[in-house]
Scaffold this motif. Structure first.
Motif, PDB file in Angstrom:
ATOM      1  N   VAL A   6       0.854  -1.194   0.000  1.00 56.91           N
ATOM      2  CA  VAL A   6       0.000   0.000   0.000  1.00 56.91           C
ATOM      3  C   VAL A   6       0.888   1.242   0.000  1.00 56.91           C
ATOM      4  CG1 VAL A   6      -0.256   0.021   2.541  1.00 56.91           C
ATOM      5  CG2 VAL A   6      -1.933   1.208   1.113  1.00 56.91           C
ATOM      6  N   VAL A   7       0.514   2.200  -0.848  1.00 58.52           N
ATOM      7  CA  VAL A   7       1.207   3.482  -0.874  1.00 58.52           C
ATOM      8  C   VAL A   7       0.278   4.472  -0.177  1.00 58.52           C
ATOM      9  CG1 VAL A   7       2.250   5.266  -2.329  1.00 58.52           C
ATOM     10  CG2 VAL A   7       2.379   2.862  -3.015  1.00 58.52           C
ATOM     11  N   THR A   8       0.701   4.961   0.964  1.00 58.23           N
ATOM     12  CA  THR A   8      -0.213   5.704   1.826  1.00 58.23           C
ATOM     13  C   THR A   8       0.505   6.891   2.456  1.00 58.23           C
ATOM     14  OG1 THR A   8      -1.789   5.400   3.653  1.00 58.23           O
ATOM     15  CG2 THR A   8       0.260   4.172   3.811  1.00 58.23           C
ATOM     16  N   SER A   9      -0.242   7.750   3.175  1.00 61.81           N
ATOM     17  CA  SER A   9       0.401   8.944   3.743  1.00 61.81           C
ATOM     18  C   SER A   9      -0.450   9.675   4.781  1.00 61.81           C
ATOM     19  CB  SER A   9       0.740   9.951   2.645  1.00 61.81           C
ATOM     20  OG  SER A   9      -0.453  10.512   2.139  1.00 61.81           O
ATOM     21  N   LYS A  16       1.394  10.411  -3.334  1.00 64.01           N
ATOM     22  CA  LYS A  16       1.046   8.988  -3.321  1.00 64.01           C
ATOM     23  C   LYS A  16       0.844   8.452  -4.733  1.00 64.01           C
ATOM     24  CE  LYS A  16      -2.485   9.574  -0.655  1.00 64.01           C
ATOM     25  NZ  LYS A  16      -2.141  10.904  -0.141  1.00 64.01           N
ATOM     26  N   THR A  17       0.027   9.159  -5.510  1.00 66.86           N
ATOM     27  CA  THR A  17      -0.307   8.658  -6.845  1.00 66.86           C
ATOM     28  C   THR A  17       0.916   8.683  -7.757  1.00 66.86           C
ATOM     29  OG1 THR A  17      -2.580   9.361  -6.537  1.00 66.86           O
ATOM     30  CG2 THR A  17      -1.872   9.003  -8.795  1.00 66.86           C
ATOM     31  N   LEU A  48      -5.087   8.889 -14.776  1.00 66.26           N
ATOM     32  CA  LEU A  48      -4.600  10.084 -15.475  1.00 66.26           C
ATOM     33  C   LEU A  48      -3.070  10.143 -15.461  1.00 66.26           C
ATOM     34  CD1 LEU A  48      -5.868  12.579 -16.810  1.00 66.26           C
ATOM     35  CD2 LEU A  48      -5.929  13.671 -14.579  1.00 66.26           C
ATOM     36  N   VAL A  49      -2.496   9.862 -14.312  1.00 70.34           N
ATOM     37  CA  VAL A  49      -1.035   9.890 -14.173  1.00 70.34           C
ATOM     38  C   VAL A  49      -0.393   8.776 -15.017  1.00 70.34           C
ATOM     39  CG1 VAL A  49       0.858   9.606 -12.497  1.00 70.34           C
ATOM     40  CG2 VAL A  49      -1.121  11.000 -11.909  1.00 70.34           C
ATOM     41  N   MET A  50      -1.127   7.665 -15.168  1.00 70.76           N
ATOM     42  CA  MET A  50      -0.629   6.548 -15.989  1.00 70.76           C
ATOM     43  C   MET A  50      -0.951   6.743 -17.484  1.00 70.76           C
ATOM     44  SD  MET A  50       0.649   4.127 -13.891  1.00 70.76           S
ATOM     45  CE  MET A  50       0.513   2.603 -14.819  1.00 70.76           C
ATOM     46  N   GLY A  51      -1.732   7.765 -17.792  1.00 73.29           N
ATOM     47  CA  GLY A  51      -2.079   8.019 -19.188  1.00 73.29           C
ATOM     48  C   GLY A  51      -3.094   7.043 -19.748  1.00 73.29           C
ATOM     49  N   PRO A 121      -6.321   6.538  -0.892  1.00 77.77           N
ATOM     50  CA  PRO A 121      -6.776   7.929  -0.824  1.00 77.77           C
ATOM     51  C   PRO A 121      -6.183   8.600   0.411  1.00 77.77           C
ATOM     52  CG  PRO A 121      -8.534   6.449  -0.142  1.00 77.77           C
ATOM     53  CD  PRO A 121      -7.388   5.584  -0.571  1.00 77.77           C
ATOM     54  N   ALA A 122      -6.207   9.929   0.435  1.00 77.82           N
ATOM     55  CA  ALA A 122      -5.777  10.659   1.620  1.00 77.82           C
ATOM     56  C   ALA A 122      -6.784  10.405   2.738  1.00 77.82           C
ATOM     57  CB  ALA A 122      -5.691  12.146   1.312  1.00 77.82           C
ATOM     58  N   GLY A 123      -6.405  10.772   3.948  1.00 81.37           N
ATOM     59  CA  GLY A 123      -7.323  10.630   5.068  1.00 81.37           C
ATOM     60  C   GLY A 123      -7.093   9.335   5.814  1.00 81.37           C
TER      61      GLY A 123
END
Lengths: 271, 97
Positions: A6-9, A16-17, A48-51, A121-123
């Motif tokens: 998991v990529v989290t924060s 993150k994205t 979107l970031v991955m196109g 997601p954030a939070g």
């Protein structure tokens, strides 16, 4: 054996994205089969970031609810054949995800891929807890800034208590990824330095991503930064971080921008 | 030498040490509060139940804290007991009196 990461924060906007896309692409460039999963239901952006934003047909929620089969929802990257995306829904809300449903999808992904990267997601609410729920490892994305470090600390506490692994008495392997780091400002004492952050969070370091214009350039064109310009400073830092995830020993450095003559003259030193 | 010069010129802008100190104080506090959830509440209740079988004590004086360290964490249990804490002895004194 498949790994769920998991990529989290906690805090939003720390990268993150961007980091999910860059690490996912770097792992795939390293020969691993990778799926990046967007858990940000309602506010998806990994596509979107991955196109791949124009190629989304079905999403995670459709799969969780049995409306679509997993292979129908998976989108193969156009540049790397062993990199896939499972997008989030843009129209539904996060309550459409259930613990049990996510567990089923993750189990199916485990049988198909080496790496399952969950973009949280954030939070600290449902979406974030479900993104970390089945994780074996966690990358905690942290900016060298007080509010980000505080939120990372909170998330670390949740990784140690709210995950399936924690409930079984096992550990989620945690790594801190410091993004938007400016070595010159840290050296002048204007920015928390790496040692401060690591001491406060008491969690090992995965990598240091320098602040760079290349990150924005890559997201502008919808390409993970490691694919867009593999020689750029942030790309090299992400590639090193991905190699560490694969178990390689890589010396920890802050890759520097290749500076022009004027910057050198002005003494902007890069660590 | 260069480090000293850096300090000399950068000293006024060195806000990172302040950030570090504020974070350390804040997080020490928050970890205590958040630790109170689930596990620590259960631990506190059960410790209280066991100890108060034998000892008279004020439930508010039972403090259970979990501190996270690099390799190990420490569970700190702090129970304040009055001087005449022995329940049996107190009961006997009452009987005698």
């Amino acid at each position: 054996m498949a790994k769920v990461l998991v990529v989290t924060s906690g805090k939003g906007g720390v990268g993150k994205t961007t980091s999910t896309a860059a690490l996912g692409a770097a792992l795939a460039q390293g020969g691993q089969s990778v799926v990046v999963v967007d858990f940000d239901v309602g506010l998806r952006n990994l596509d979107l970031v991955m196109g791949a934003e124009r190629r989304v047909v079905f999403d995670l929620i459709n799969v969780v609810q049995g409306v679509a089969k997993l292979p129908q929802a998976l989108i193969r990257d156009k540049r790397l054949e062993n990199l896939w995306l499972l997008p989030a829904s843009q129209t539904r809300d996060k309550d459409a995800l259930t613990d049990e449903g996510v567990g089923r999808v993750i189990a199916e992904l485990r049988s198909r891929f080496d790496w399952i990267l969950c973009d949280s997601p954030a939070g600290i609410e449902r979406g974030a807890t479900l993104a970390m729920r089945y994780a074996d490892e966690a990358v905690i994305v942290t900016n060298p800034e007080v509010s980000s470090v505080r939120d990372s600390d909170r998330i670390i506490g949740m990784l140690d208590s709210k995950t399936v692994r924690a409930e079984r008495g096992e550990r989620v392997e945690k790594h801190v990824l410091i993004t938007r780091y400016d070595p010159a400002r840290a050296a002048r004492g204007e920015m928390l330095n790496i040692d401060d952050i690591l001491e406060i969070l008491a969690t090992p370091l995965l990598g240091i991503i320098p602040e760079s214009q290349d990150v924005l350039k890559a997201s502008n064109v919808g390409t993970p930064v490691t694919l867009n310009n593999a020689e750029s400073a942030p790309a090299r830092a992400y590639i090193d971080a991905a190699r560490r995830l694969m178990g390689e020993e890589v010396a920890m450095t802050v890759p520097a921008e290749r500076k022009g003559f004027m910057n050198r003259l002005l003494g902007r030193r890069a660590a | 030498m260069s480090l000293n010069l850096l300090r000399l010129f950068g000293g006024r802008n060195a806000t990172a040490p302040v950030a570090r100190e504020r974070l350390q104080i804040l997080l020490a506090h928050e970890r205590g509060l958040l630790g109170q959830s689930d596990l620590l509440v259960t631990l506190r209740e059960e410790i209280l139940a066991v100890v108060s079988k034998h000892v008279m004590l004020d439930p508010d004086k039972v403090i259970v804290k979990l501190e996270r360290g690099k390799t190990v964490s420490t569970l700190e249990v702090d129970i304040e007991v009055p001087n005449n804490f022995d329940k049996k002895a107190a009961a006997e004194r009452r009987m005698a009196g």
